[in-house]
Design a protein around this motif. Sequence first.
Motif, PDB file in Angstrom:
ATOM      1  N   GLY A  33       5.824-127.240  22.200  1.00  0.00           N
ATOM      2  CA  GLY A  33       6.211-125.869  21.903  1.00  0.00           C
ATOM      3  C   GLY A  33       6.891-125.135  23.037  1.00  0.00           C
ATOM      4  O   GLY A  33       7.424-124.040  22.820  1.00  0.00           O
ATOM      5  N   ARG A  34       6.927-125.728  24.237  1.00  0.00           N
ATOM      6  CA  ARG A  34       7.610-125.063  25.351  1.00  0.00           C
ATOM      7  C   ARG A  34       9.104-124.964  25.049  1.00  0.00           C
ATOM      8  O   ARG A  34       9.729-125.912  24.581  1.00  0.00           O
ATOM      9  CB  ARG A  34       7.406-125.825  26.664  1.00  0.00           C
ATOM     10  N   GLN A  35       9.666-123.805  25.346  1.00  0.00           N
ATOM     11  CA  GLN A  35      11.083-123.570  25.085  1.00  0.00           C
ATOM     12  C   GLN A  35      11.910-124.033  26.266  1.00  0.00           C
ATOM     13  O   GLN A  35      11.673-123.603  27.403  1.00  0.00           O
ATOM     14  CB  GLN A  35      11.334-122.076  24.843  1.00  0.00           C
ATOM     15  N   LEU A  36      12.890-124.905  26.034  1.00  0.00           N
ATOM     16  CA  LEU A  36      13.755-125.417  27.083  1.00  0.00           C
ATOM     17  C   LEU A  36      15.056-124.638  27.120  1.00  0.00           C
ATOM     18  O   LEU A  36      15.569-124.204  26.094  1.00  0.00           O
ATOM     19  CB  LEU A  36      14.040-126.904  26.859  1.00  0.00           C
ATOM     20  N   ALA A  37      15.604-124.494  28.313  1.00  0.00           N
ATOM     21  CA  ALA A  37      16.877-123.794  28.485  1.00  0.00           C
ATOM     22  C   ALA A  37      18.032-124.755  28.237  1.00  0.00           C
ATOM     23  O   ALA A  37      17.979-125.921  28.643  1.00  0.00           O
ATOM     24  CB  ALA A  37      16.983-123.225  29.893  1.00  0.00           C
ATOM     25  N   PRO A  38      19.096-124.299  27.599  1.00  0.00           N
ATOM     26  CA  PRO A  38      20.277-125.143  27.399  1.00  0.00           C
ATOM     27  C   PRO A  38      21.096-125.232  28.674  1.00  0.00           C
ATOM     28  O   PRO A  38      20.852-124.521  29.648  1.00  0.00           O
ATOM     29  CB  PRO A  38      21.044-124.405  26.301  1.00  0.00           C
ATOM     30  N   VAL A  39      22.085-126.109  28.650  1.00  0.00           N
ATOM     31  CA  VAL A  39      23.025-126.211  29.760  1.00  0.00           C
ATOM     32  C   VAL A  39      24.063-125.108  29.621  1.00  0.00           C
ATOM     33  O   VAL A  39      24.699-124.985  28.574  1.00  0.00           O
ATOM     34  CB  VAL A  39      23.720-127.591  29.780  1.00  0.00           C
ATOM     35  N   ALA A  40      24.231-124.312  30.645  1.00  0.00           N
ATOM     36  CA  ALA A  40      25.163-123.183  30.594  1.00  0.00           C
ATOM     37  C   ALA A  40      26.582-123.663  30.314  1.00  0.00           C
ATOM     38  O   ALA A  40      27.097-124.553  30.994  1.00  0.00           O
ATOM     39  CB  ALA A  40      25.134-122.414  31.915  1.00  0.00           C
TER      40      ALA A  40
END
Length: 217
Positions: A33-40
């Motif tokens: 459930g942890r939210q991952l950041a996308p690649v900018a």
Amino acid sequence: MRENLHSHRPPHRAVDKNLTEEEMRVLEGRFRGRQLAPVAGAEARPSARRTRETLFEFVESRVVGARFLDLCAGSGAVGIEALSRGASRATFVDQSSAACRAVRQNLETCCGPDTAERQDVVTADAEKFLRAVIGDEALAWDVAFFDPPYSADYAAVLELFGGGRVFKRRGGVLVVEHPAEKRLPERVGVLRRWRGVRLGESCVSFYEQRYARPRGL
């Protein structure tokens, strides 16, 4: 081993694990459930969640306690999923510095700053990275995932794995995501392809190192 082996190729189409919020969540395990950041600034390829579900359906038992290699890692979603499901250590390799920044951010989100530092994040072209470290027993892995841009030269990286010096032992598993219309060989050196799963326009091929390193390789 961080921020070295830089490639002079332009950043690839970041392969990414950079989709909707739901796509970017860890699926199972201790980070579920942890939210991952996308690649900018990266373009998306909408297969990340299905790829992870398929990959771990077949190799989850081998991931526990394993050293995991995420080649062309994008945001690191696959390698982090492996850590979440019990991998002991992960190495993330991507030629994009933006991708490597996202991986570090996502490791800290999931693992915390201390644990994140014990993972390797390397800015490098996949083939050049493998050629630089191949044969180093301290850096040998048990399971690897290779998800390059679809225009990449798959053969060069497959041949390096087929030489029998990337995995720690016989039984190492390489999982490759590729276009469904691109046929990968059934055998490459010590590797044997034991399963292929089509996911829309993509396919996931599973290889296992079934033999010791062949003489002359």
